[in-house]
Design an enzyme around this catalytic site. Structure first.
Site, short mmCIF file in Angstrom:
data_model
loop_
_atom_site.label_atom_id
_atom_site.label_comp_id
_atom_site.label_asym_id
_atom_site.label_seq_id
_atom_site.Cartn_x
_atom_site.Cartn_y
_atom_site.Cartn_z
N SER A 116 12.67 6.47 -1.10
CA SER A 116 12.18 7.58 -0.29
C SER A 116 13.22 8.66 -0.23
O SER A 116 14.43 8.39 -0.28
CB SER A 116 11.86 7.12 1.14
OG SER A 116 10.70 6.32 1.17
N CYS A 124 3.19 4.76 5.24
CA CYS A 124 2.47 3.99 4.23
C CYS A 124 2.27 2.55 4.72
O CYS A 124 2.46 2.25 5.89
CB CYS A 124 3.22 4.03 2.90
SG CYS A 124 4.94 3.49 3.04
N GLU A 129 8.81 3.21 6.42
CA GLU A 129 7.53 3.50 5.76
C GLU A 129 7.29 5.00 5.80
O GLU A 129 6.56 5.50 6.63
CB GLU A 129 6.37 2.75 6.44
CG GLU A 129 6.21 1.30 6.03
CD GLU A 129 7.11 0.34 6.79
OE1 GLU A 129 7.15 -0.84 6.45
OE2 GLU A 129 7.78 0.80 7.74
N SER A 130 7.99 5.73 4.94
CA SER A 130 7.77 7.16 4.68
C SER A 130 8.63 8.10 5.53
O SER A 130 9.84 7.88 5.62
CB SER A 130 6.29 7.52 4.69
OG SER A 130 5.60 6.77 3.71
N GLU A 139 -0.22 7.04 1.75
CA GLU A 139 0.18 7.30 3.13
C GLU A 139 -0.96 7.85 3.98
O GLU A 139 -1.89 8.48 3.46
CB GLU A 139 1.33 8.32 3.19
CG GLU A 139 2.59 7.91 2.47
CD GLU A 139 2.68 8.49 1.07
OE1 GLU A 139 3.76 8.40 0.47
OE2 GLU A 139 1.65 9.01 0.57
N HIS A 180 8.00 9.55 -1.99
CA HIS A 180 8.01 8.11 -1.72
C HIS A 180 7.48 7.38 -2.94
O HIS A 180 6.50 7.81 -3.55
CB HIS A 180 7.17 7.80 -0.48
CG HIS A 180 7.62 8.58 0.72
ND1 HIS A 180 8.75 8.25 1.43
CD2 HIS A 180 7.14 9.71 1.28
CE1 HIS A 180 8.93 9.13 2.40
NE2 HIS A 180 7.98 10.03 2.32
N GLU A 196 0.84 -1.20 0.00
CA GLU A 196 0.00 0.00 0.00
C GLU A 196 0.87 1.25 0.00
O GLU A 196 1.55 1.55 0.98
CB GLU A 196 -0.92 0.01 1.22
CG GLU A 196 -1.84 1.23 1.30
CD GLU A 196 -2.75 1.34 0.08
OE1 GLU A 196 -2.57 2.31 -0.68
OE2 GLU A 196 -3.62 0.46 -0.09
N GLU A 211 6.20 -0.98 -8.34
CA GLU A 211 5.76 -2.24 -8.93
C GLU A 211 4.53 -2.04 -9.82
O GLU A 211 3.57 -1.39 -9.44
CB GLU A 211 5.43 -3.28 -7.85
CG GLU A 211 6.63 -3.74 -7.06
CD GLU A 211 6.75 -3.06 -5.73
OE1 GLU A 211 7.10 -3.73 -4.75
OE2 GLU A 211 6.48 -1.83 -5.66
#
Length: 342
Positions: free
Chosen positions: A232, A77, A62-63, A10, A245, A7, A249
């Site tokens: 990031s 995120c 994560e961010s 954020e 960020h 995912e 994929e």
């Protein structure tokens, strides 16, 4: 669209404080161990950091996290538990004689909403958790879901709470979310098989090859490349921050760009030009731009100029524009764009 994946969208939290003491460092006096404990609750860690005279910037697994003397911005995120940071941050600030004056929580619509843990499966539940975490002194409150009629699945969620009816934040905050990135451009954010670079040096190469370094040539960039893919960065330019960020994929590709700036300033560049350079790095098939006017009055001409610039330079057509007012927190403008061919 993939059925499952990482995912990228954020969750973002901003907490603003006031102080009665004269210590210019304020929240920056929070020790790293205490920050790390909060981040552990959120389920992320610091992977890189940089600081200047104005603020501290942390790249997270994560961010990002930004700590100013009287303001904290954290965005995470994946399936992180961002709202678990509210109470401990308020507690740490109170120990430094700082009082919470305003809170803002915002996010887009998740790509994989069913993968989110409670309370992030429902914005109503998120708002309940935030409100329960805040002191009663923040009495001016509003929650809003800004939903474009052209694409209801791509809404912008905002909750604000303030102790003051008039906003006091001088910066304009711009949050850009992009999906369906150009596949060729997205390749810049994959590590090459067999390369022996560490995450810092690989991140610097991604910054240069993608053109991210040209979005704001004045900024010092703290970048990080994930393995096997993902990227990031935090940009530091005086008292201005920026952050990017990337989840590259195919099937659930996503990138975000955020910055804090003033509309009428001194060599930092026109907001439309800055956003054009940022979006052009990724050439997405869908873009949203959420602009929060705090202390600045909402400027409709700036909104229209952004639409004209993105149309002229990138061939992006504005499909929706929503405006909402938040007591003590200013005006939010939410625009969505797709290429003309769509």
């Amino acid at each position: 669209m993939a059925v499952s994946g990482f995912e990228g969208f954020e969750k973002r939290l901003e907490l603003r404080f006031s102080t009665t003491n004269n210590n210019p460092m304020g929240l920056r006096l929070i020790d790293f161990e205490s920050l790390d404990q909060v981040l552990n609750e959120v389920q992320c860690t610091v992977v890189s950091a940089v600081a200047n005279q104005s603020f501290d910037a942390y790249v997270l697994s994560e961010s990002s996290l930004f700590v100013y003397p009287t303001k904290i911005i954290i965005k995470t995120c994946g399936t992180t538990q961002l709202l678990k940071s509210i109470r401990p941050f308020i507690h740490l600030a109170r120990n430094l004689n700082l009082t919470l004056r305003a809170c803002r929580y915002s996010r887009g619509s998740f790509i994989f909403p069913k993968a989110q843990p409670f309370p992030y499966t429902s914005f109503k539940d998120e708002v309940v958790i935030v409100e329960d975490s805040l002191p009663n002194s923040l009495r001016y409150r509003k929650a809003s879901v800004m939903t474009p009629s052209t694409n209801p699945s791509r809404a912008w969620h905002v909750f604000t709470a303030s102790a003051d009816v008039e906003p006091d934040e001088p910066l304009v905050v711009v949050e850009v979310c992009m999906t369906e990135l150009d596949r060729v451009n997205a390749r810049s954010f994959f590590r090459r098989k067999g390369e022996d670079k560490n995450s810092d040096s690989a991140g610097k190469e991604m910054t240069r090859l993608s053109g991210i370094d040209m979005i704001n040539a004045n900024a010092f960039i703290c970048d990080f490349a994930f393995d096997p893919c993902g990227y990031s960065m935090n940009g530091v330019d005086g008292d201005r921050y920026s952050t990017i960020h990337v989840t590259p994929e195919d099937g659930f590709s996503y990138a975000s760009f955020e910055c804090g700036l003033s509309l009428f300033d001194d060599g930092h560049g026109d907001i439309s030009d800055v956003l054009t350079r940022a979006i052009d790095v990724f050439r997405p098939d869908w873009v949203s731009v959420a602009t929060t006017y705090g202390g600045e009055d909402y400027n409709h001409e700036v909104t229209k100029r952004l639409e004209r610039t993105l149309a002229k330079k990138l061939g992006l057509t504005c499909r929706s524009r929503l405006v909402d007012e938040f007591p003590g927190s200013g005006t939010v403008v939410f625009q969505s764009f797709t290429p003309r061919r769509k």
